[in-house]
Scaffold this motif. Structure first.
Motif, PDB file in Angstrom:
ATOM      1  N   UNK A 243     -34.344  15.366  -7.113  1.00  7.71           N
ATOM      2  CA  UNK A 243     -33.833  13.861  -7.552  1.00  7.71           C
ATOM      3  C   UNK A 243     -34.926  12.944  -8.028  1.00  7.71           C
ATOM      4  N   UNK A 244     -35.838  12.929  -7.110  1.00 10.34           N
ATOM      5  CA  UNK A 244     -37.096  11.849  -7.322  1.00 10.34           C
ATOM      6  C   UNK A 244     -37.702  12.019  -8.701  1.00 10.34           C
ATOM      7  N   UNK A 245     -37.800  13.389  -8.931  1.00 11.15           N
ATOM      8  CA  UNK A 245     -38.520  13.730 -10.048  1.00 11.15           C
ATOM      9  C   UNK A 245     -37.612  13.153 -11.389  1.00 11.15           C
ATOM     10  N   UNK A 246     -36.481  13.540 -11.380  1.00 15.62           N
ATOM     11  CA  UNK A 246     -35.356  13.076 -12.508  1.00 15.62           C
ATOM     12  C   UNK A 246     -35.643  11.520 -12.541  1.00 15.62           C
ATOM     13  N   UNK A 247     -35.564  10.888 -11.641  1.00 12.83           N
ATOM     14  CA  UNK A 247     -35.500   9.381 -11.831  1.00 12.83           C
ATOM     15  C   UNK A 247     -36.986   8.597 -12.148  1.00 12.83           C
ATOM     16  N   UNK A 248     -37.954   9.367 -11.828  1.00 11.79           N
ATOM     17  CA  UNK A 248     -39.382   8.662 -11.737  1.00 11.79           C
ATOM     18  C   UNK A 248     -39.974   9.321 -13.212  1.00 11.79           C
ATOM     19  N   UNK A 249     -39.604  10.274 -13.496  1.00 16.36           N
ATOM     20  CA  UNK A 249     -40.321  10.991 -14.744  1.00 16.36           C
ATOM     21  C   UNK A 249     -40.223   9.993 -15.861  1.00 16.36           C
ATOM     22  N   UNK A 250     -39.138   9.496 -16.275  1.00 19.74           N
ATOM     23  CA  UNK A 250     -39.096   8.672 -17.532  1.00 19.74           C
ATOM     24  C   UNK A 250     -40.035   7.529 -17.510  1.00 19.74           C
ATOM     25  N   UNK A 251     -40.395   7.019 -16.199  1.00 26.36           N
ATOM     26  CA  UNK A 251     -41.334   5.689 -16.079  1.00 26.36           C
ATOM     27  C   UNK A 251     -42.899   6.209 -16.289  1.00 26.36           C
ATOM     28  N   UNK A 252     -43.207   7.417 -15.540  1.00 24.20           N
ATOM     29  CA  UNK A 252     -44.393   7.853 -15.697  1.00 24.20           C
ATOM     30  C   UNK A 252     -44.888   8.403 -17.076  1.00 24.20           C
ATOM     31  N   UNK A 253     -43.599   8.914 -17.865  1.00 20.29           N
ATOM     32  CA  UNK A 253     -43.666   9.236 -19.202  1.00 20.29           C
ATOM     33  C   UNK A 253     -44.814  10.392 -19.335  1.00 20.29           C
TER      34      UNK A 253
ATOM     35  N   UNK B  54     -41.097  -2.392 -17.058  1.00 22.27           N
ATOM     36  CA  UNK B  54     -40.755  -1.442 -18.152  1.00 22.27           C
ATOM     37  C   UNK B  54     -40.304  -2.403 -19.505  1.00 22.27           C
ATOM     38  N   UNK B  55     -40.966  -2.085 -20.620  1.00 18.65           N
ATOM     39  CA  UNK B  55     -40.400  -2.550 -21.798  1.00 18.65           C
ATOM     40  C   UNK B  55     -38.939  -2.198 -21.889  1.00 18.65           C
ATOM     41  N   UNK B  56     -38.603  -1.065 -21.820  1.00 16.92           N
ATOM     42  CA  UNK B  56     -37.196  -0.726 -21.916  1.00 16.92           C
ATOM     43  C   UNK B  56     -36.922   0.218 -20.882  1.00 16.92           C
ATOM     44  N   UNK B  57     -35.747  -0.036 -20.023  1.00 17.63           N
ATOM     45  CA  UNK B  57     -35.385   0.955 -18.768  1.00 17.63           C
ATOM     46  C   UNK B  57     -34.905   1.996 -19.518  1.00 17.63           C
ATOM     47  N   UNK B  58     -34.986   3.208 -18.901  1.00 15.43           N
ATOM     48  CA  UNK B  58     -34.341   4.689 -19.113  1.00 15.43           C
ATOM     49  C   UNK B  58     -32.979   4.310 -18.461  1.00 15.43           C
ATOM     50  N   UNK B  59     -31.968   5.041 -19.281  1.00 15.14           N
ATOM     51  CA  UNK B  59     -30.485   4.970 -18.623  1.00 15.14           C
ATOM     52  C   UNK B  59     -30.062   6.441 -18.633  1.00 15.14           C
ATOM     53  N   UNK B  60     -29.030   6.552 -17.827  1.00 15.66           N
ATOM     54  CA  UNK B  60     -28.498   8.118 -17.599  1.00 15.66           C
ATOM     55  C   UNK B  60     -26.998   7.886 -17.619  1.00 15.66           C
ATOM     56  N   UNK B  61     -26.491   8.798 -18.036  1.00 15.59           N
ATOM     57  CA  UNK B  61     -25.042   9.171 -18.429  1.00 15.59           C
ATOM     58  C   UNK B  61     -24.419   9.334 -17.098  1.00 15.59           C
ATOM     59  N   UNK B  62     -23.051   8.889 -16.818  1.00 15.67           N
ATOM     60  CA  UNK B  62     -22.261   9.357 -15.731  1.00 15.67           C
ATOM     61  C   UNK B  62     -22.404  11.014 -15.518  1.00 15.67           C
ATOM     62  N   UNK B  63     -22.281  11.576 -16.636  1.00 19.38           N
ATOM     63  CA  UNK B  63     -22.203  13.064 -16.533  1.00 19.38           C
ATOM     64  C   UNK B  63     -23.739  13.553 -16.071  1.00 19.38           C
ATOM     65  N   UNK B  64     -24.777  12.833 -16.516  1.00 22.55           N
ATOM     66  CA  UNK B  64     -26.105  13.395 -16.112  1.00 22.55           C
ATOM     67  C   UNK B  64     -26.332  13.236 -14.430  1.00 22.55           C
TER      68      UNK B  64
END
Ligand SMILES: *Cc1c(COP(=O)(O)O)cnc(C)c1O
Length: 464
Positions: A54-64, A32-42
């Protein structure tokens, strides 16, 4: 989201193109040109989610935006509904703060199902959207082939051809491939060794004219989508032991560096991981790089943990790309030199690698001893790959107040030899495979001759 090549020359692509492309045209690997990041709260807010949610949350930004949310959700749901454990990736406690993450509840009993079950569905979906077909060609010494076949057997827009060395894979592994009788699945037993199989696949990718217009796709771990799917279980395991408010450590039985690279990405994305341990067998190039800055190929050794028998870990290039400040020119130069001779990383870059990873290696004897000892202490049976992970975890564990999680990459039934060598009874096949030895097999035995193999493929592919 755009994806770029580690060698800096190939065009940037969207997810859907990376999914079908495999290797970049400049010989590099896509990241990825830029990795998605998640806050501790999220991350903390995901504690109650199912594995698929959980898989959907993590994978979604990569599939865009390449795949609609509803379609992506459905494919993820179907993928993990096919696993034989309600937790999908359950944790088992070996001792105080010492855990194994069981990644072998998928259809072929190894962690590769996590990615390949999803990959087959994603590829089929994108091909359907485009009205295209793809031919998957891959070589296997065991686990990858069966997981890839299981992942693609229901795909309507794919034919899959898997080459394995004739009489050189275990019977369980062979039968897991050859008993899949779907009409888009073709097993080729090559009269040669694994390197012959791999070379034939490589040469076929380089010149695809024999397919008369169809294209080849890759299912090995150079395919970005496999890495992506593997990031998820680092999050799920960390959440299960008190993360993200508490750091966790992982030990990963490593071959091609795909699985542990996913752990590194999870850390970059915001998951507090305090330690990542690379565990290797005697094929220890990664241990030699990390511990002594010695990146040299060495001789291939056949071990009791065959899924980690490699001379070169192809995904390590993805890490080097980051460590070298994402300088594609520098990686291109380094990899060209490495093709010809042993290389050293420059010392500041090597220090960076050492900050990120610890490493240890174990030989066959140590593997068997670890299986025996852990069984005697806890009654828990490790497969040989996982045993190497547990051994390395114990050797490298820096802070015993931090949970140490070893990834259990295969079910022990797949590799009975070391279990028997450890003086233990080999385990039973799980329910869904209990009749594996009675099932009909279909396999084509072919000469070690590329013309024969390509002619077989060309005459069996489906064309619309
Ligand atoms: C593929 C495999 C590994 C190695 O994983 P990499 O991603 O190549 O590092 C370890 N254990 C088992 C059982 C495997 O099938």
């Amino acid at each position: 989201m755009k994806y770029i090549s580690t060698r800096g020359q190939a065009p940037a692509l969207e997810f859907a193109d990376v999914l079908l492309a495999g290797l970049a045209s400049d010989g590099g690997l896509y990241v990825p040109e830029q990795l998605p990041t998640f806050s501790q709260e999220e991350i903390a807010s995901w504690a109650g989610l199912s594995y698929a949610e959980l898989a959907f949350k993590v994978i979604k930004p990569f599939v865009d935006t390449c795949i609609d949310d509803a379609d992506l959700k459905r494919m993820i749901d179907e993928t993990y509904a096919g696993f034989n454990h309600s937790a999908v990736a359950p944790l088992k406690e070996l001792g105080t703060n010492e855990w194994v993450l069981e990644l072998f509840h998928g259809p072929t009993l190894a962690f590769k199902d996590f990615a390949l079950q999803l990959l087959g569905r994603l590829m089929d979906h994108v091909l359907a959207q485009r009205g295209e077909r793809l031919v998957i060609m891959g070589a296997t010494s065991g686990d990858t082939g069966s997981a890839a076949i299981e992942g693609c057997r229901h795909s309507e827009h794919l034919d899959i051809f898997i080459l394995h060395p004739h009489n050189r894979v275990s019977e369980v592994q062979r039968r897991q491939m050859t008993t899949i009788l779907a009409d888009n699945v073709f097993n080729i037993a090559l009269e040669g060794n694994f390197d012959d199989c791999q070379q034939m696949v490589k040469d076929s990718f380089a010149d695809q004219a024999f397919l008369k217009g169809l294209k080849l796709g890759a299912v090995n771990s150079i395919n970005w989508a496999r890495i992506m799917a593997q990031i998820v279980y680092y999050f799920s395991a960390a959440l299960a032991v008190g993360g993200p408010h508490r750091p966790v450590a992982f030990s990963v039985p490593t071959g091609n560096f795909g699985d542990i690279f996913a752990g590194y990405l999870a850390k970059q994305m915001g998951l507090p991981i305090s330690q990542l341990v690379v565990a290797t067998n005697r094929n220890d190039i990664l241990h030699r790089v990390i511990s002594g800055n010695d990146m040299s190929k060495g001789e291939l050794v056949h071990t009791l943990s065959p899924s980690m028998d490699i001379m070169v870990s192809s995904n390590f290039e993805r890490l080097l790309f980051d460590v070298y400040g994402r300088d594609g020119g520098a990686i291109s130069e380094l990899m060209d030199r490495f093709k010809k001779e042993p290389v050293q990383l420059d010392s500041a870059r090597w220090e960076k690698v050492r900050e990120l990873f610890d490493s240890a290696c174990a030989d066959d004897e140590t593997t068997c001893n670890t299986i025996a000892q852990v069984y005697a202490d806890t009654g828990y049976l490790l497969d040989p790959h996982t045993a190497i992970g547990v051994k390395a975890a114990r050797e490298c564990w820096r802070d015993k107040s931090v949970p140490m999680i070893t990834l259990a990459t295969a079910h022990p039934v797949k590799f009975p030899e070391p279990v028997v060598k450890a003086g233990l009874e080999s385990p039973q096949l799980p329910e869904h495979l209990h009749d594996l030895f009675e099932r009909e097999e279909r396999v084509e035995v072919l000469d070690n001759d590329i013309a024969a193999v390509q002619a077989f493929i060309a005459s069996h592919v489906h064309r619309d």
